[in-house]
Design a protein around this motif. Structure first.
Motif, mmCIF file in Angstrom:
data_model
loop_
_atom_site.group_PDB
_atom_site.id
_atom_site.type_symbol
_atom_site.label_atom_id
_atom_site.label_comp_id
_atom_site.label_asym_id
_atom_site.label_seq_id
_atom_site.Cartn_x
_atom_site.Cartn_y
_atom_site.Cartn_z
ATOM 1 N N TYR A 1 0.841 -1.190 0.000
ATOM 2 C CA TYR A 1 0.000 0.000 0.000
ATOM 3 C C TYR A 1 0.884 1.250 0.000
ATOM 4 C CZ TYR A 1 0.920 -0.911 4.976
ATOM 5 O OH TYR A 1 1.520 -1.215 6.174
ATOM 6 N N PRO A 2 0.364 2.378 -0.528
ATOM 7 C CA PRO A 2 1.157 3.613 -0.593
ATOM 8 C C PRO A 2 1.352 4.219 0.794
ATOM 9 C CG PRO A 2 -1.061 3.992 -1.427
ATOM 10 C CD PRO A 2 -0.942 2.525 -1.198
ATOM 11 N N VAL A 3 2.533 4.807 1.013
ATOM 12 C CA VAL A 3 2.832 5.407 2.317
ATOM 13 C C VAL A 3 3.342 6.837 2.211
ATOM 14 C CG1 VAL A 3 3.306 3.190 3.418
ATOM 15 C CG2 VAL A 3 5.179 4.429 2.333
ATOM 16 N N SER A 4 3.759 7.300 1.058
ATOM 17 C CA SER A 4 4.332 8.647 0.941
ATOM 18 C C SER A 4 3.241 9.707 0.991
ATOM 19 C CB SER A 4 5.145 8.775 -0.347
ATOM 20 O OG SER A 4 4.388 8.375 -1.470
ATOM 21 N N ALA A 5 3.573 10.831 1.600
ATOM 22 C CA ALA A 5 2.634 11.943 1.689
ATOM 23 C C ALA A 5 2.324 12.484 0.293
ATOM 24 C CB ALA A 5 3.232 13.047 2.563
ATOM 25 N N GLY A 6 1.049 12.827 0.077
ATOM 26 C CA GLY A 6 0.663 13.386 -1.215
ATOM 27 C C GLY A 6 0.810 12.411 -2.368
ATOM 28 N N PHE A 7 0.638 11.137 -2.102
ATOM 29 C CA PHE A 7 0.888 10.093 -3.108
ATOM 30 C C PHE A 7 0.070 10.335 -4.381
ATOM 31 C CE2 PHE A 7 -0.029 6.029 -5.137
ATOM 32 C CZ PHE A 7 1.208 5.420 -5.193
ATOM 33 N N PHE A 8 -1.234 10.464 -4.236
ATOM 34 C CA PHE A 8 -2.084 10.560 -5.425
ATOM 35 C C PHE A 8 -1.921 11.904 -6.136
ATOM 36 C CE2 PHE A 8 -4.107 7.102 -3.111
ATOM 37 C CZ PHE A 8 -4.361 6.202 -4.139
ATOM 38 N N GLU A 9 -1.691 12.972 -5.390
ATOM 39 C CA GLU A 9 -1.437 14.260 -6.021
ATOM 40 C C GLU A 9 -0.180 14.193 -6.887
ATOM 41 O OE1 GLU A 9 -3.083 15.458 -1.858
ATOM 42 O OE2 GLU A 9 -1.980 13.789 -2.765
ATOM 43 N N ARG A 10 0.849 13.519 -6.361
ATOM 44 C CA ARG A 10 2.100 13.392 -7.118
ATOM 45 C C ARG A 10 1.894 12.555 -8.375
ATOM 46 N NH1 ARG A 10 7.576 15.272 -7.503
ATOM 47 N NH2 ARG A 10 8.616 13.717 -8.795
ATOM 48 N N VAL A 11 1.096 11.494 -8.271
ATOM 49 C CA VAL A 11 0.814 10.671 -9.450
ATOM 50 C C VAL A 11 0.190 11.520 -10.550
ATOM 51 C CG1 VAL A 11 -0.586 8.786 -10.375
ATOM 52 C CG2 VAL A 11 0.585 8.501 -8.188
ATOM 53 N N LEU A 12 -0.811 12.312 -10.187
ATOM 54 C CA LEU A 12 -1.477 13.154 -11.181
ATOM 55 C C LEU A 12 -0.508 14.149 -11.805
ATOM 56 C CD1 LEU A 12 -4.845 13.809 -9.298
ATOM 57 C CD2 LEU A 12 -4.506 12.359 -11.314
ATOM 58 N N ASP A 13 0.358 14.724 -10.980
ATOM 59 C CA ASP A 13 1.348 15.680 -11.495
ATOM 60 C C ASP A 13 2.313 15.009 -12.473
ATOM 61 O OD1 ASP A 13 0.259 17.727 -10.020
ATOM 62 O OD2 ASP A 13 1.733 17.614 -8.395
ATOM 63 N N SER A 14 2.799 13.827 -12.104
ATOM 64 C CA SER A 14 3.778 13.127 -12.947
ATOM 65 C C SER A 14 3.173 12.671 -14.257
ATOM 66 C CB SER A 14 4.373 11.942 -12.188
ATOM 67 O OG SER A 14 5.192 12.382 -11.128
ATOM 68 N N LEU A 15 1.947 12.165 -14.211
ATOM 69 C CA LEU A 15 1.305 11.713 -15.442
ATOM 70 C C LEU A 15 1.040 12.872 -16.386
ATOM 71 C CD1 LEU A 15 -1.165 9.055 -14.003
ATOM 72 C CD2 LEU A 15 0.807 8.618 -15.476
ATOM 73 N N GLU A 16 0.782 14.059 -15.829
ATOM 74 C CA GLU A 16 0.605 15.245 -16.668
ATOM 75 C C GLU A 16 1.944 15.707 -17.233
ATOM 76 O OE1 GLU A 16 -1.299 19.769 -16.465
ATOM 77 O OE2 GLU A 16 -1.201 18.522 -14.661
ATOM 78 N N LYS A 17 2.984 15.609 -16.413
ATOM 79 C CA LYS A 17 4.309 16.070 -16.837
ATOM 80 C C LYS A 17 4.929 15.137 -17.863
ATOM 81 C CE LYS A 17 8.740 17.607 -14.906
ATOM 82 N NZ LYS A 17 9.526 17.791 -13.655
ATOM 83 N N TYR A 18 4.591 13.840 -17.784
ATOM 84 C CA TYR A 18 5.161 12.840 -18.698
ATOM 85 C C TYR A 18 4.036 12.171 -19.485
ATOM 86 C CZ TYR A 18 9.234 13.527 -15.707
ATOM 87 O OH TYR A 18 10.272 14.084 -15.005
ATOM 88 N N PRO A 19 3.562 12.813 -20.537
ATOM 89 C CA PRO A 19 2.410 12.286 -21.282
ATOM 90 C C PRO A 19 2.682 10.969 -22.000
ATOM 91 C CG PRO A 19 3.378 14.181 -22.401
ATOM 92 C CD PRO A 19 4.015 14.110 -21.058
ATOM 93 N N THR A 20 3.954 10.613 -22.197
ATOM 94 C CA THR A 20 4.263 9.328 -22.844
ATOM 95 C C THR A 20 4.354 8.188 -21.831
ATOM 96 O OG1 THR A 20 6.662 9.646 -22.688
ATOM 97 C CG2 THR A 20 5.549 10.481 -24.666
ATOM 98 N N ALA A 21 4.132 8.493 -20.553
ATOM 99 C CA ALA A 21 4.216 7.457 -19.519
ATOM 100 C C ALA A 21 2.979 6.572 -19.564
ATOM 101 C CB ALA A 21 4.360 8.090 -18.139
ATOM 102 N N GLY A 22 3.144 5.374 -20.076
ATOM 103 C CA GLY A 22 2.046 4.416 -20.036
ATOM 104 C C GLY A 22 1.920 3.797 -18.661
ATOM 105 N N LEU A 23 3.014 3.888 -17.895
ATOM 106 C CA LEU A 23 3.042 3.293 -16.566
ATOM 107 C C LEU A 23 4.032 4.057 -15.684
ATOM 108 C CD1 LEU A 23 3.001 -0.454 -15.687
ATOM 109 C CD2 LEU A 23 4.773 0.987 -14.685
#
Length: 285
Positions: free
Chosen positions: A94-116
């Motif tokens: 399970y996720p433990v880092s603070a702001g986990f889901f916010e960071r995911v959304l930021d990274s997926l926006e920053k890296y549009p070619t990230a399929g995973l």
């Protein structure tokens, strides 16, 4: 206001109800991000089905009578998930880092070619890793902590439904995604705790599977010109097992390889030679 409930969570499980309860309990802390949770209960595990219905009514669960392994379970769950982003966990992670889901959304926006997006995984015998603001391209990931972009999964064969998927599960899907033009990124700020000491890797059955699965991966995905690479991976795993005192299961792994390849021959969809070259280049750093 932007809707942040853009995540499905998928979890395959088999006879590990107490660990699953902990994971599902942890996920209840993120109602503002998680739209749905899907659990696949493998191999006729009635005890887990019983408590899911009673204690976690918000969870959608699916049951299989035949052992199809974590990969097969994830295939089922990925087909059910409706959200644009899918968090993949094991029943003991399970996720433990603070702001986990916010960071995911930021990274997926920053890296549009990230399929995973791969997460930084640590285990119960390890210290919690320090938060690191670092993203780098990778050639593989761990299914116990990663985020799929749902659109990237369109048209890929998916996981191979083998009971013991060691050595084939994540490497296989990584090749499929790269072959479709997607990238895999490790975001070290996304920390996931995996509640295991990895002692189960010493199991002779799993050791045997880890050997045979190298050959299966090569057979299913490598073009003919890279047969040599598949053989090298197969024999390197045997050498590694013997060198690290894991001789139990080695002979079984060698002997079971031909029948395993025959059993899954209908799933053979090789990637291109250029994909293999790119995958190896990323893997080698």
């Amino acid at each position: 206001m932007i809707d942040t409930r853009q995540f499905s969570v998928i979890i395959p499980t088999w006879n590990r109800g107490e660990l699953l309860k902990v994971t599902l309990g942890k996920l209840r802390a993120y109602p503002q991000f998680i739209a749905e949770i899907h659990v696949y209960v493998d191999g006729g595990d009635e005890a887990t089905i019983s408590f899911l219905g009673n204690q976690f009514p918000e969870v959608h669960f699916f049951q299989g009578q035949k052992n199809i392994g974590p990969g097969g379970g994830r295939n089922v769950l990925l087909s059910k998930a409706q959200s644009p982003f899918i968090l993949s966990l094991d029943d003991d992670s399970y996720p433990v880092s603070a702001g986990f889901f916010e960071r995911v959304l930021d990274s997926l926006e920053k890296y549009p070619t990230a399929g995973l997006l791969a997460c930084q995984i640590y285990h119960k015998f390890e210290e919690t890793p320090a938060w690191v603001d670092q993203v780098k391209q990778k050639a593989v990931f761990e299914g116990c902590g990663c985020i799929y972009r749902k659109i990237a999964l369109k048209g890929v064969p998916g996981y191979v439904p083998v009971q013991w998927a060691y050595g084939v599960e994540e490497q296989d899907l990584a090749l499929q995604l790269i072959d479709k033009g997607w990238d895999i990124f490790l975001d070290k700020s996304l920390v996931v705790f995996h509640n295991t000491d990895l002692g189960h890797h010493n199991d002779p059955k799993k050791n045997a599977a880890a050997i045979a699965n190298r050959a299966l991966l090569a057979y299913l995905r490598f073009p003919a010109r890279y047969t040599w690479l598949g053989l090298a991976m197969f024999f390197n795993r045997i050498y590694w097992a013997l060198k690290n005192s894991r001789s139990k299961g080695v002979l079984k792994g060698i002997l079971m390889t031909p029948s395993l390849l025959f059993q899954y021959r209908h799933l053979r969809v090789p990637v291109t030679a250029s994909t293999i070259r790119k995958w190896r280049k990323i893997e080698q750093g």
